[in-house]
Design a protein around this motif. Structure first.
Motif, short mmCIF file in Angstrom:
data_model
loop_
_atom_site.label_atom_id
_atom_site.label_comp_id
_atom_site.label_asym_id
_atom_site.label_seq_id
_atom_site.Cartn_x
_atom_site.Cartn_y
_atom_site.Cartn_z
N ILE A 170 0.85 -1.19 0.00
CA ILE A 170 0.00 0.00 0.00
C ILE A 170 0.89 1.24 0.00
O ILE A 170 0.67 2.19 -0.74
N TYR A 171 1.91 1.19 0.86
CA TYR A 171 2.84 2.31 0.93
C TYR A 171 3.49 2.55 -0.43
O TYR A 171 3.54 3.67 -0.93
N GLY A 172 4.01 1.46 -1.03
CA GLY A 172 4.69 1.59 -2.32
C GLY A 172 3.76 2.14 -3.38
O GLY A 172 4.15 3.01 -4.17
N THR A 173 2.52 1.64 -3.41
CA THR A 173 1.57 2.11 -4.41
C THR A 173 1.29 3.60 -4.22
O THR A 173 1.31 4.38 -5.17
N LEU A 174 1.04 3.99 -2.97
CA LEU A 174 0.70 5.38 -2.72
C LEU A 174 1.86 6.32 -3.03
O LEU A 174 1.69 7.35 -3.68
#
Lengths: 336, 292, 351
Positions: free
Chosen positions: C110-114
């Motif tokens: 999620i962090y990487g996507t955001l």
């Protein structure tokens, strides 16, 4: 235009009918991909109506897809665990094919020769505890090599990998620290590093990134001229991976009846410590009897003719007694 | 449009405002240049690195085992064609049909729902469509196949074609339809032979755009078409595809494979550019309004 | 049909048909006139059945679109059931992705996507609006067609080709020139520290920015052209410079649509798979520096789906797919609503 399209369509249909090809599909390990690819190519040259399509998606993929029944056979260099075998609806026989070695390949600017690694050094690098190339642990066993003051970039597998299994199996045996923090498996929680897809991806990344180190199958290092390390074995000798040292690793191993065995960190004094068998996962009761017969025929071909092709690609052939054991097992256990 | 902007008499515009005006122009121009630089870079590299490897062997041979130099992507080119053919069989009828519905029958709440759903489908990441195609087609059938790849891509074509069809049909003036009805032509005839035929140029361009979009898709093919180093014309077997092959070769360590990846990419982009350019030529009147 | 609808890219102006006689004489419907006569002679009054059949076929195709979306959603929910049950909501704030021990937490992805999407937007939005402003308001007429074609071409390049270019051209460039420069000048911020691989979050963000520019630029252009001419003229009449006219007369009116375009670009970035997988470094970890490798939701599915041994592992991956599906659904719906409010319900929004 419509007419010519129709003609083309008819031709295509006729072509595929006339060819009467039998297609088998397999998937799995990237570790033996070069030799498997060669084998399937040669087999096709000898039996032009049989095409065995093999996709190297990683050992995890091989195990997964053969269990799901979406491929006719799988391939893995990490043998299935007891749990996986119990859970699997498709019962498979592990058929060893070749012996290979996992080497620590590196890209160190300014260093072109061989670099020696102790087991502790390797564990330390992959744990992230040793972060620079000129660290004592590496330099002390390599007198005369000038290491740059550069960060070590670890490259590991991002996919489910038998090569990872072999390497982490070895590290678990030689390092308590590793065993406690990471453990062994086809897909582990790496403390540091970037992920590459397949042996191909890791080798590709090592080539691109100065200061990097990763673990790949020997042939990938040789074919791409990537320098690789000499590893200290359990007898404290520094051994470079080769046909001889790989074969030496399998000497004296007690092969169990189901062929699942680990030969990392073996006792022999000339043995390379990170070697392993690699297996084809063959369903014992295949859904399609015709394909099962073809696959069985291929296995016998592999155990005779195929074994003569391994050395050219730096894989060690199977020991004779293992070949005999396998022929008996395949005849007995694999239907039809 | 608004190009006749002229600054009023100089003494009425302060230095600050003039500066802002120049600055904004400079910013916009540099933005345009900045955006076009990667485009030129990508095409440049594709041509420079790829053209050398696009030879007869590349276009007619299948891949060789890793480490051996040579071979080609012929089976991947054919495979892409096969998968796209299946995709079109699904995407074209369903897309055009939905478009007809939305234009001719769907000027109501239900039509709005369908329109919204088509937009949702358009926005679904291709990898998610791949997951769905894997569970719905590959697993029950128990093999990877060109067919499942075609289904995944066909689904992705539908929204683009539907929207294009709807828009073009809406452009056909009602007068034409009413004239047809007045002459006793049934609705279905009117729609097919008159409205659709009139709108055909736009509909075809929509189809070609959808085609170009899915031709380059890789993610859904990872777990549907799967890849194949041999020739394959059978729908129920795994197939090679250009995009998949480029991906596999790009992340490999072999120099020969890298060169072939560039060559494959060049062929892929060539096919797509031809489709997009054809679209532009056909709708040449629409360009001036700065459409897309 | 509303004649004042803005013309989109696909719209070819239809030749006006002022009289019934012309319908028959028009070349395109020349065949139609023969059909007309034939139909008139063969009792069209009994056309109710064919009409109904046609209507049903058309309705079925429309419903199929709905059915497909429902089917996709159903498959995602069904196959992620095991993981949903096992981890519950904790899945979305678990930090560990540990297949060996059966611990699956989605936070790194999620962090990487955001982060990668946010970085992409940060770079793409000014560039896209700049291009759109240039093309609609400042560009000489002849250049307009060429430039808009070229920007559209950026959208046509497949993701895998962006990835190919990223690995062999962008990553070395970043590694050798850009990242050392950023580390020297902006290293104090903490975003540009650590080993420089070339691959990593920064590379992913830059490539995604390039991919997202055509989306935002085309929407911005569409909403800007939808602003009525009188708005521009009114501002000009009050003595504005060209920039002021653009700012107050056009951008202000179009801003809701522009926001919609940005959100649509976000939607595209969130789902981007191949190019990101090839350059982001594939490491499931949360790191502050943009030089560090990362992992996105789409990439982990692409890398690990075919080999997820164990049903829980596969289920966890499908759950990530489900999360991605829901997020892109919401983002796209929001974007469409915003854009439609400016251009009117049926304007085509290219995504």
């Amino acid at each position: 235009m419509i007419r010519s399209l129709r003609v083309l369509l008819c031709l295509a249909v006729l072509a595929s009918c006339a060819l009467a090809q039998t297609n088998l599909n397999g998937a799995g390990a990237t570790f033996p991909y070069p030799i498997y690819s060669k084998w399937f190519n040669e087999y096709h040259n000898e039996h032009s109506n049989i095409e065995i399509n093999y996709q190297s998606i990683g050992s995890g993929g091989g195990i997964r897809q053969v269990q799901a029944g979406t491929v006719d056979f799988g391939a893995s260099d990490g043998p299935m665990t007891d749990e996986q075998m119990a859970q699997s609806k498709v019962k498979v026989l592990h058929v060893p094919t070749v012996l290979g070695s996992v080497v620590p390949a590196y890209n160190i600017p300014g260093v072109s020769g061989d670099v020696k690694f102790t087991a502790e050094a390797l564990a330390g690098i992959f744990l992230g505890k040793i972060s620079k190339w000129n660290d004592k642990a590496i330099a002390s066993v390599n007198p005369g090599v000038k290491f740059p003051d550069q960060n070590i970039t670890v490259v590991h597998r991002s996919d489910g990998s038998g090569t990872t299994y072999i390497f982490t199996d070895y590290l678990s045996k030689v390092s308590q620290d590793w065993q406690g923090t990471v453990g062994k498996g086809t897909s582990v929680k790496w403390p540091v590093g970037l992920g590459g897809k397949g042996n191909e991806g890791v080798a590709g990344s090592i080539r691109q990134l100065p200061g990097s180190i990763g673990y790949i199958e020997l042939i990938y290092a040789l074919q791409n001229k990537i320098p690789f390390g000499i590893v200290q074995n359990s007898s404290k000798n520094f051994i470079k991976a080769s046909l001889q040292s790989t074969t030496a690793a399998a000497v004296g191993v007690k092969m169990p009846a189901d062929f699942r065995v680990s030969i990392t960190n073996p006792p022999g004094k000339d043995a390379y410590p990170i070697a392993s068998f690699t297996w084809l996962l063959i369903p014992t009761n295949p859904a399609d009897a015709n394909k099962g017969k073809i696959l069985k025929d291929f296995l016998f071909w592999m155990l005779d003719k195929g074994q003569t092709m391994t050395e050219a690609l730096s894989y060690a052939p199977l020991p004779k007694q293992v070949v005999d054991m396998e022929k008996a097992a395949v005849t007995k256990q694999v239907k039809p | 449009m608004a190009n006749s902007a002229s600054t009023p008499a100089p003494q009425a515009v302060s230095l600050g405002r003039r500066f802002a005006n120049q600055g904004a122009t400079a910013f916009a121009v540099s933005a345009a240049i900045l955006v076009l630089v990667p485009l030129l870079a990508i095409f440049g590299y594709l041509v420079i690195k790829g053209i050398g490897s696009v030879n007869l062997a590349f276009l007619t041979q299948t891949p060789k085992p890793p480490g051996e130099v040579g071979g080609g992507m012929a089976n991947a080119i054919v495979g892409t064609g096969l998968i796209l053919a299946v995709a079109s069989l699904i995407g074209l009828p369903l897309g055009i049909g939905s478009g007809i519905y939305l234009a001719e029958y769907g000027r109501n709440r239900f039509g709005d729902l369908i329109r919204f759903t088509a937009d949702v489908l358009n926005g679904v990441p291709s990898i998610v469509i791949g997951i769905a195609a894997y569970s719905l087609v590959v697993v029950p059938q128990k093999h990877f196949s060109a067919f499942s790849g075609g289904i995944a891509l066909g689904i992705m074509m539908i929204p683009t074609i539907a929207r294009a069809t709807e828009e073009m049909l809406l452009m056909v003036p009602n007068v034409v339809r009413e004239a047809a009805y007045g002459l006793g032509i049934p609705k279905w005839r009117t729609t097919l032979s008159i409205s659709l035929r009139t709108a055909s140029a736009g509909v075809i361009t929509g189809c070609m755009l959808a085609f170009a979009r899915v031709a380059g898709e890789t993610a859904p093919l990872l777990f549907t078409a799967f890849g194949n180093q041999f020739w394959n014309l059978k729908l129920n077997q795994p197939t090679a595809a250009l995009s998949l092959q480029v991906f596999t070769y790009a992340i490999s360590p072999y120099d020969d494979w890298h060169k072939q990846a560039w060559a494959g990419a060049l062929i892929l982009i060539f096919l797509i550019v031809v489709a997009v350019a054809a679209v532009r030529i056909v709708t040449s009147r629409g360009m001036l309004k700065g459409g897309a | 049909m509303n004649p004042s609808e803005p013309l989109g890219q696909l719209q070819k102006p239809v030749v006006a048909v002022p009289s019934l006689a012309q319908v028959g004489r028009e070349p395109k419907t020349g065949v139609g006139s023969a059909i007309l006569r034939k139909i008139r002679d063969t009792h069209p009054r009994s056309s109710r059945v064919p009409d109904a059949v046609f209507g049903v076929i058309i309705l079925l195709s429309a419903i199929s679109v709905f059915a497909i979306v429902v089917l996709v959603a159903w498959e995602l929910i069904d196959k992620s059931r095991m993981s949903l049950h096992q981890f519950g909501i904790g899945f979305f704030y678990g930090h560990d992705w540990d297949p060996v021990n059966g611990a699956f937490g989605a936070v790194p992805f999620i962090y990487g996507t955001l982060v990668s999407s946010f970085l992409a937007l940060l770079l793409a939005v000014p560039a896209s609006i700049g291009v759109a402003v240039f093309v609609t308001e400042m560009c000489p007429l002849r250049l307009r067609a060429i430039i808009s074609f070229l920007v559209e071409l950026l959208a046509a390049i497949p993701s895998v080709i962006y990835g190919l270019w990223g690995i062999f051209v962008l990553a070395p460039l970043l590694r050798e020139y850009v990242e050392p420069f950023l580390a020297r000048t902006l290293g104090w911020t903490g975003f540009f520290t650590g080993p420089m691989y070339g691959l990593g979050m920064l590379a992913a963000g830059i490539i995604m920015a390039i991919m997202v520019v055509p989306v935002i630029a085309s929407i911005t252009r569409e909403v800007m052209t939808a602003v009525p001419q009188n708005q521009r003229e009114a501002v000009l009449a009050l003595g504005a410079t060209r920039w002021e006219m653009i700012r107050m007369g056009v951008l202000r009116n179009a801003r809701i649509g522009i926001v919609g375009g940005i959100i649509l670009g976000l939607g595209r970035a969130l789902g981007e798979t191949m190019a990101v997988t090839m350059v982001i470094g594939n490491r499931p970890e949360v790191a502050r520096s943009l030089f560090a490798p990362g992992y996105t939701m789409a990439s982990v599915i692409a890398n690990e789906f075919t080999e997820a041994t164990g049903d829980l592992y596969l289920s966890a991956l499908v759950e990530i797919g489900l999360a991605l599906f829901i997020v892109t659904l919401v983002v796209n719906a929001l974007a469409r609503l915003l854009v439609w409010s400016i251009t009117g319900g049926t304007a085509r929004v290219r995504g």
